[in-house]
Motif scaffolding. Structure first.
Motif, PDB file in Angstrom:
ATOM      1  N   ASP A   2     -68.803  30.807 -35.661  1.00  0.00           N
ATOM      2  CA  ASP A   2     -68.467  29.722 -35.015  1.00  0.00           C
ATOM      3  C   ASP A   2     -69.394  28.602 -34.425  1.00  0.00           C
ATOM      4  N   GLU A   3     -68.747  27.554 -34.550  1.00  0.00           N
ATOM      5  CA  GLU A   3     -69.388  26.184 -34.024  1.00  0.00           C
ATOM      6  C   GLU A   3     -69.276  26.433 -32.379  1.00  0.00           C
ATOM      7  N   PRO A   4     -70.768  26.221 -31.647  1.00  0.00           N
ATOM      8  CA  PRO A   4     -70.602  26.601 -30.204  1.00  0.00           C
ATOM      9  C   PRO A   4     -69.754  25.500 -29.570  1.00  0.00           C
ATOM     10  N   TRP A   5     -69.361  24.365 -30.375  1.00  0.00           N
ATOM     11  CA  TRP A   5     -68.947  23.127 -29.706  1.00  0.00           C
ATOM     12  C   TRP A   5     -67.286  23.183 -29.970  1.00  0.00           C
ATOM     13  N   LYS A   6     -66.578  22.675 -29.156  1.00  0.00           N
ATOM     14  CA  LYS A   6     -65.133  22.387 -29.324  1.00  0.00           C
ATOM     15  C   LYS A   6     -65.007  20.517 -29.471  1.00  0.00           C
ATOM     16  N   TYR A   7     -63.820  20.405 -30.225  1.00  0.00           N
ATOM     17  CA  TYR A   7     -63.953  18.747 -30.149  1.00  0.00           C
ATOM     18  C   TYR A   7     -62.372  18.485 -29.615  1.00  0.00           C
ATOM     19  N   VAL A  93     -54.079  19.644 -28.816  1.00  0.00           N
ATOM     20  CA  VAL A  93     -53.684  20.268 -30.094  1.00  0.00           C
ATOM     21  C   VAL A  93     -53.251  21.600 -29.777  1.00  0.00           C
ATOM     22  N   GLU A  94     -52.061  22.128 -30.047  1.00  0.00           N
ATOM     23  CA  GLU A  94     -51.738  23.342 -29.768  1.00  0.00           C
ATOM     24  C   GLU A  94     -51.757  23.735 -28.095  1.00  0.00           C
ATOM     25  N   GLY A  95     -51.852  22.635 -27.264  1.00  0.00           N
ATOM     26  CA  GLY A  95     -51.892  22.898 -25.853  1.00  0.00           C
ATOM     27  C   GLY A  95     -53.228  22.768 -25.448  1.00  0.00           C
ATOM     28  N   GLU A  96     -54.203  22.805 -26.268  1.00  0.00           N
ATOM     29  CA  GLU A  96     -55.675  22.604 -25.787  1.00  0.00           C
ATOM     30  C   GLU A  96     -56.142  21.337 -25.913  1.00  0.00           C
ATOM     31  N   GLU A  97     -56.981  20.981 -24.850  1.00  0.00           N
ATOM     32  CA  GLU A  97     -57.543  19.622 -24.804  1.00  0.00           C
ATOM     33  C   GLU A  97     -58.809  19.590 -25.701  1.00  0.00           C
ATOM     34  N   VAL A  98     -59.629  20.556 -26.044  1.00  0.00           N
ATOM     35  CA  VAL A  98     -60.564  20.839 -27.091  1.00  0.00           C
ATOM     36  C   VAL A  98     -60.281  21.785 -28.065  1.00  0.00           C
ATOM     37  N   TYR A  99     -60.538  21.557 -29.270  1.00  0.00           N
ATOM     38  CA  TYR A  99     -60.300  22.497 -30.228  1.00  0.00           C
ATOM     39  C   TYR A  99     -61.141  22.690 -31.347  1.00  0.00           C
ATOM     40  N   ALA A 100     -60.936  23.639 -32.179  1.00  0.00           N
ATOM     41  CA  ALA A 100     -61.819  23.522 -33.265  1.00  0.00           C
ATOM     42  C   ALA A 100     -62.214  22.415 -34.175  1.00  0.00           C
ATOM     43  N   ARG A 101     -63.463  22.608 -34.738  1.00  0.00           N
ATOM     44  CA  ARG A 101     -63.749  21.332 -35.468  1.00  0.00           C
ATOM     45  C   ARG A 101     -62.795  20.799 -36.591  1.00  0.00           C
ATOM     46  N   ALA A 124     -61.420   7.929 -31.958  1.00  0.00           N
ATOM     47  CA  ALA A 124     -62.870   8.584 -31.820  1.00  0.00           C
ATOM     48  C   ALA A 124     -62.669  10.333 -31.761  1.00  0.00           C
ATOM     49  N   LYS A 125     -63.818  10.717 -32.176  1.00  0.00           N
ATOM     50  CA  LYS A 125     -63.898  12.120 -32.138  1.00  0.00           C
ATOM     51  C   LYS A 125     -65.081  12.605 -31.267  1.00  0.00           C
ATOM     52  N   TYR A 126     -64.706  13.460 -30.148  1.00  0.00           N
ATOM     53  CA  TYR A 126     -65.755  13.995 -29.344  1.00  0.00           C
ATOM     54  C   TYR A 126     -66.123  15.494 -29.348  1.00  0.00           C
ATOM     55  N   ASP A 127     -67.113  15.613 -29.009  1.00  0.00           N
ATOM     56  CA  ASP A 127     -67.538  17.064 -29.223  1.00  0.00           C
ATOM     57  C   ASP A 127     -67.887  17.554 -27.553  1.00  0.00           C
ATOM     58  N   SER A 128     -67.758  18.887 -27.183  1.00  0.00           N
ATOM     59  CA  SER A 128     -68.057  19.339 -25.956  1.00  0.00           C
ATOM     60  C   SER A 128     -69.391  19.577 -25.586  1.00  0.00           C
ATOM     61  N   ASN A 129     -70.346  19.098 -26.372  1.00  0.00           N
ATOM     62  CA  ASN A 129     -71.741  19.223 -26.153  1.00  0.00           C
ATOM     63  C   ASN A 129     -72.159  18.360 -24.860  1.00  0.00           C
ATOM     64  N   PRO A 130     -72.653  18.928 -23.678  1.00  0.00           N
ATOM     65  CA  PRO A 130     -72.864  17.767 -22.496  1.00  0.00           C
ATOM     66  C   PRO A 130     -73.583  16.997 -22.854  1.00  0.00           C
ATOM     67  N   ALA A 131     -74.569  16.981 -23.858  1.00  0.00           N
ATOM     68  CA  ALA A 131     -75.893  16.124 -23.928  1.00  0.00           C
ATOM     69  C   ALA A 131     -75.037  14.826 -24.773  1.00  0.00           C
TER      70      ALA A 131
END
Length: 142
Positions: A2-7, A93-101, A124-131
């Motif tokens: 799994d990727e470490p980040w959500k989108y 998506v499916e009730g989630e604010e961030v989700y799988a890529r 726009a697509k964002y990821d959850s990487n704080p950087a």
């Protein structure tokens, strides 16, 4: 693996479409958007309302546990930012604010024709990487 980040996907709409998306106008104008979202089990959340909900929760629970409270409150009290964020929406998506890529990629691809047709002004697509995410301005940091 799994990727470490959500989108997350966010979109901006024009005034009339944003009004409809907030439940205040003619939904027929955004039916293609609603149909696409339904296929992905996704819903819109107005960014301004999300910010206002955060502020209200912080005020009810105690702002000490809400590190973005001052910044978020200043944002919703700024008339220019209010106007901007009333036209900006996060897609859950499916009730989630961030989700799988793969979910974000599929949703993004299906929304692209609505960008080309002008219904969506910005996608726009964002990821959850704080950087990769904005940090509060200096005056709002603890």
């Amino acid at each position: 693996m799994d990727e470490p980040w959500k989108y997350q996907i966010r979109i901006d709409l024009d005034d009339a479409a944003a009004e409809a998306a907030r439940g205040e106008g003619d939904h027929a104008s955004i039916k293609p958007l609603e149909d696409t979202l339904a296929r992905h089990h996704a819903v819109l959340k107005c960014q301004f309302h999300a910010f206002a909900d955060y502020v209200a929760e912080a005020e009810a629970q105690g702002v000490a546990n809400y590190p973005l409270y001052a910044w978020t409150k200043a944002t919703i009290e700024n008339p220019d930012k209010r106007a901007k964020y009333l036209k900006s929406f996060t897609l859950y998506v499916e009730g989630e604010e961030v989700y799988a890529r793969h979910l974000a990629d599929a949703l993004e691809a299906d929304l692209q024709p609505l960008v080309e047709r002008g219904l969506i002004k910005r996608l726009a697509k964002y990821d959850s990487n704080p950087a990769n995410n904005p940090q509060p301005p200096a005056q709002y940091r603890g």
